[in-house]
Design a protein around this motif. Structure first.
Motif, PDB file in Angstrom:
ATOM      1  N   ALA A  41      -6.237   3.008   5.097  1.00  0.00           N
ATOM      2  CA  ALA A  41      -6.509   1.791   4.330  1.00  0.00           C
ATOM      3  C   ALA A  41      -7.023   0.710   5.272  1.00  0.00           C
ATOM      4  CB  ALA A  41      -5.247   1.315   3.618  1.00  0.00           C
ATOM      5  N   GLN A  59      -6.593  -1.621  10.041  1.00  0.00           N
ATOM      6  CA  GLN A  59      -6.572  -0.245   9.547  1.00  0.00           C
ATOM      7  C   GLN A  59      -5.125   0.267   9.540  1.00  0.00           C
ATOM      8  OE1 GLN A  59      -8.583   0.243  12.989  1.00  0.00           O
ATOM      9  NE2 GLN A  59      -9.799  -1.420  12.152  1.00  0.00           N
ATOM     10  N   ARG A  93      -2.508   3.335   8.906  1.00  0.00           N
ATOM     11  CA  ARG A  93      -2.494   4.799   8.927  1.00  0.00           C
ATOM     12  C   ARG A  93      -1.070   5.309   8.814  1.00  0.00           C
ATOM     13  NH1 ARG A  93      -6.526   3.257  12.592  1.00  0.00           N
ATOM     14  NH2 ARG A  93      -8.502   4.385  12.356  1.00  0.00           N
ATOM     15  N   PHE A 108       2.479   4.222   5.022  1.00  0.00           N
ATOM     16  CA  PHE A 108       1.631   3.774   6.119  1.00  0.00           C
ATOM     17  C   PHE A 108       2.539   3.186   7.196  1.00  0.00           C
ATOM     18  CE2 PHE A 108      -1.143   3.615   2.399  1.00  0.00           C
ATOM     19  CZ  PHE A 108      -2.297   4.223   2.871  1.00  0.00           C
ATOM     20  N   VAL A 163      -9.862   2.012   0.793  1.00  0.00           N
ATOM     21  CA  VAL A 163      -8.989   3.122   1.193  1.00  0.00           C
ATOM     22  C   VAL A 163      -9.815   4.391   1.170  1.00  0.00           C
ATOM     23  CG1 VAL A 163      -6.872   4.413   0.715  1.00  0.00           C
ATOM     24  CG2 VAL A 163      -6.973   1.950   0.222  1.00  0.00           C
ATOM     25  N   GLY A 180      -9.656   8.355   1.279  1.00  0.00           N
ATOM     26  CA  GLY A 180      -8.602   9.317   1.002  1.00  0.00           C
ATOM     27  C   GLY A 180      -9.090  10.733   0.802  1.00  0.00           C
ATOM     28  N   MET A 191      -4.833   9.394   4.112  1.00  0.00           N
ATOM     29  CA  MET A 191      -5.457   8.128   3.735  1.00  0.00           C
ATOM     30  C   MET A 191      -5.486   7.189   4.923  1.00  0.00           C
ATOM     31  SD  MET A 191      -3.786   7.227   0.034  1.00  0.00           S
ATOM     32  CE  MET A 191      -3.424   8.528  -1.149  1.00  0.00           C
ATOM     33  N   LEU A 242       0.829  -1.207   0.000  1.00  0.00           N
ATOM     34  CA  LEU A 242       0.000   0.000   0.000  1.00  0.00           C
ATOM     35  C   LEU A 242       0.862   1.255   0.000  1.00  0.00           C
ATOM     36  CD1 LEU A 242      -2.650  -1.246   2.561  1.00  0.00           C
ATOM     37  CD2 LEU A 242      -3.130  -0.655   0.180  1.00  0.00           C
ATOM     38  N   TYR A 298       0.523   3.903  -3.194  1.00  0.00           N
ATOM     39  CA  TYR A 298       0.004   5.250  -2.968  1.00  0.00           C
ATOM     40  C   TYR A 298       1.097   6.289  -2.720  1.00  0.00           C
ATOM     41  CZ  TYR A 298      -4.699   3.331  -2.739  1.00  0.00           C
ATOM     42  OH  TYR A 298      -5.902   2.722  -3.060  1.00  0.00           O
TER      43      TYR A 298
END
Length: 209
Positions: free
Chosen positions: A142, A202, A204, A109, A175, A177, A140, A97, A101
């Protein structure tokens, strides 16, 4: 309101791993908010659910609401930036992820919070995750879901009718965002139907609550 975990008819493998992220589909919500959705990103999701349910050190919390102390209607676990995650595939998911992103998010994250919804009585009330930087910055969050699907409901901030319901489970990824945490709210409503257990993970970035 509770039922045993019902395995996915489309994911019978016990091999736990990730698919490609190229199938992500974005929905623009308005006011700078959007969500991305990818069904079945994680294969072997039911096997992962069983491992997490039995190996994670889950904790129950109590919170003050309406001048009294009540049980939080779900079990929780949190893994900080330096903590090893409870299964290698969760480390792989976080890295994947962060890479996917990277251009939009411009940071990785870092943390992982886990919620264990044991049955239809467990839930999350309407809220936006506005602790820390998410109260003033686009960011974001996820969410990877394993176990039986539960609805993630979304609506514009300030109340009103539910604008969208996404049943999430069996390895689905969503996700949230852009301005989503500031301009929209989300919830996992209680269910009067017999539903099985679900765990959400989750991810972050640093400083996002």
């Amino acid at each position: 309101m509770s039922a045993p975990l019902q395995g996915s008819l489309f994911d019978q493998t016990h091999d736990i791993g990730l698919g490609p992220l190229e199938g992500v589909r974005r929905t623009v919500l308005g006011d700078g908010a959007w969500i991305d959705l990818l069904r079945g990103w994680l294969h072997g999701a039911d096997a992962l659910f069983e491992e997490l349910a039995t190996s994670v050190r889950w904790r129950a919390e109590r919170r003050h609401m309406y001048e009294r102390e009540v049980d939080v209607p779900r079990l929780l676990a949190f893994f900080g930036e330096q903590d090893p995650l409870p299964h290698p595939v969760l480390e792989e998911a976080r890295a994947a992820l962060s890479a996917y992103y990277a251009e939009e998010l411009r940071e990785p994250f870092t943390t992982a919070g886990l919620c264990y919804y044991r049955d239809g009585r467990d839930s999350v009330a309407w809220h936006g995750d506005r602790n820390g930087r998410s109260s003033r910055e686009d960011t974001m969050i996820a969410i990877l879901s394993v176990g039986d699907p539960r609805d993630l409901a979304l609506r514009p901030r300030g109340g009103g009718a539910t604008a969208m319901r996404l049943p999430l489970g069996h390895g689905d990824l969503v996700v949230m965002g852009g301005s989503c945490q500031r301009t929209w709210e989300h919830a996992v409503p209680k269910s009067t139907r017999a539903v099985g257990p679900r765990i959400s993970i989750q991810y972050r970035p640093h400083g996002v609550g």
